[in-house]
Design a protein around this motif. Structure first.
Motif, PDB file in Angstrom:
ATOM      1  N   ILE A 191       1.289   7.116  -6.885  1.00  0.00           N
ATOM      2  CA  ILE A 191       0.376   8.017  -7.202  1.00  0.00           C
ATOM      3  C   ILE A 191       0.283   9.560  -6.437  1.00  0.00           C
ATOM      4  N   HIS A 192       0.952   9.538  -5.407  1.00  0.00           N
ATOM      5  CA  HIS A 192       1.062  10.789  -4.872  1.00  0.00           C
ATOM      6  C   HIS A 192       2.362  11.542  -5.724  1.00  0.00           C
ATOM      7  N   THR A 193       3.175  10.916  -6.083  1.00  0.00           N
ATOM      8  CA  THR A 193       4.221  11.376  -6.978  1.00  0.00           C
ATOM      9  C   THR A 193       3.809  12.073  -8.352  1.00  0.00           C
ATOM     10  N   GLY A 194       2.950  11.085  -8.871  1.00  0.00           N
ATOM     11  CA  GLY A 194       2.394  11.555 -10.220  1.00  0.00           C
ATOM     12  C   GLY A 194       1.348  12.628  -9.925  1.00  0.00           C
ATOM     13  N   ASP A 201       0.817  -1.194  -0.006  1.00  0.00           N
ATOM     14  CA  ASP A 201      -0.038  -0.094  -0.009  1.00  0.00           C
ATOM     15  C   ASP A 201       0.733   1.186  -0.018  1.00  0.00           C
ATOM     16  N   ASP A 202       1.768   1.368   0.818  1.00  0.00           N
ATOM     17  CA  ASP A 202       2.931   2.350   0.835  1.00  0.00           C
ATOM     18  C   ASP A 202       3.532   2.755  -0.487  1.00  0.00           C
ATOM     19  N   TRP A 203       3.727   1.713  -1.480  1.00  0.00           N
ATOM     20  CA  TRP A 203       4.321   1.580  -2.613  1.00  0.00           C
ATOM     21  C   TRP A 203       3.343   2.286  -3.526  1.00  0.00           C
ATOM     22  N   ALA A 253      -6.636   5.721  -6.399  1.00  0.00           N
ATOM     23  CA  ALA A 253      -6.088   6.352  -5.112  1.00  0.00           C
ATOM     24  C   ALA A 253      -6.831   6.261  -4.102  1.00  0.00           C
ATOM     25  N   ARG A 254      -8.119   6.286  -4.127  1.00  0.00           N
ATOM     26  CA  ARG A 254      -9.054   6.045  -3.078  1.00  0.00           C
ATOM     27  C   ARG A 254      -9.029   4.563  -2.605  1.00  0.00           C
ATOM     28  N   ARG A 255      -8.978   3.820  -3.440  1.00  0.00           N
ATOM     29  CA  ARG A 255      -9.003   2.191  -3.184  1.00  0.00           C
ATOM     30  C   ARG A 255      -7.711   1.952  -2.178  1.00  0.00           C
ATOM     31  N   PHE A 256      -6.586   2.616  -2.378  1.00  0.00           N
ATOM     32  CA  PHE A 256      -5.427   2.335  -1.641  1.00  0.00           C
ATOM     33  C   PHE A 256      -5.298   3.480  -0.507  1.00  0.00           C
ATOM     34  N   GLY A 257      -6.125   4.230  -0.106  1.00  0.00           N
ATOM     35  CA  GLY A 257      -6.202   5.025   1.003  1.00  0.00           C
ATOM     36  C   GLY A 257      -5.610   6.146   0.713  1.00  0.00           C
TER      37      GLY A 257
END
Length: 218
Positions: free
Chosen positions: A140-143, A133-135, A180-184
């Protein structure tokens, strides 16, 4: 009369989600053939589907004698064969910008956190769920950080990623926000992305393409 187009899709695949949006925006009728990516060891690996698409991925689109793969290639094909309404602006530099926004998501963010990558982490390296999940959240955050800067930093974005009509970049953005929401992943830092998403999801073409509105939704 059966639709001319057949989409091999999985309800939660963001790549298939992109194509559903594009088909809907163009007002095209299509039949869905569900390919469950987890059930039975992954139906995409079954011999019949592997013969259809040797990559064993969704989506694939059948248009008469033509079998097309790769979501961006499919959307380009639809743009060339069914040009109205357009998914790309007319001016070359504007088209390049929209393609770059779409590729930021489809080529740089999504491949790092799709199902087969996460399954490899699990099955071969035994990476704990929390680290997987961290990965996903990291990439996603970087993009999204780059995408937010590009969309908020110019006057080229209107209601949507480019101007006031939805297009190719929006087809890619909305499914990635779903992921993104799926992975919190917290999304408070991306107000422009959320504003554009809200405008998109208010349209029937986007609403009909939502994962939960698919015939194979589980």
């Amino acid at each position: 009369m059966h639709p001319a187009l057949t989409l091999y899709s999985y309800w939660r695949s963001s790549a298939a989600y992109r194509v559903r949006i594009g088909l809907n925006l163009k007002g095209l009728e299509y039949a869905i053939v569900p390919v469950h990516l987890v059930r039975d060891g992954g139906q995409q690996h079954a011999p019949a589907y592997a013969a259809l698409n040797p990559q064993q991925l969704v989506p694939a689109l059948r248009d008469g004698p033509h079998l097309l793969t790769q979501s961006l290639a499919i959307l380009d094909y639809l743009e060339e064969t069914r040009p109205a309404p357009p998914l790309l602006p007319a001016e070359p530099a504007a088209r390049a910008r929209v393609r770059a926004l779409a590729q930021l998501v489809a080529c740089d963010v999504h491949p790092l956190n799709n199902l087969r990558v996460l399954q490899f982490f699990d099955r071969h390296w035994h990476v704990p769920q929390s680290e997987r999940d961290d990965w996903v959240q990291h990439w996603i955050h970087t993009g999204f950080t780059a995408l937010e800067a590009q969309l908020a930093g110019t006057g080229q974005s209107g209601r949507f990623c480019y101007g006031d009509a939805p297009g190719l970049a929006d087809c890619c953005l909305v499914p990635q926000l779903y992921n993104a929401r799926r992975f919190g992943l917290p999304l408070d830092g991306f107000p422009t992305l959320l504003r554009i998403e809200a405008a998109c999801l208010a349209l029937p073409a986007f609403d009909a393409a939502r994962p939960e509105n698919q015939p194979d939704a589980a």
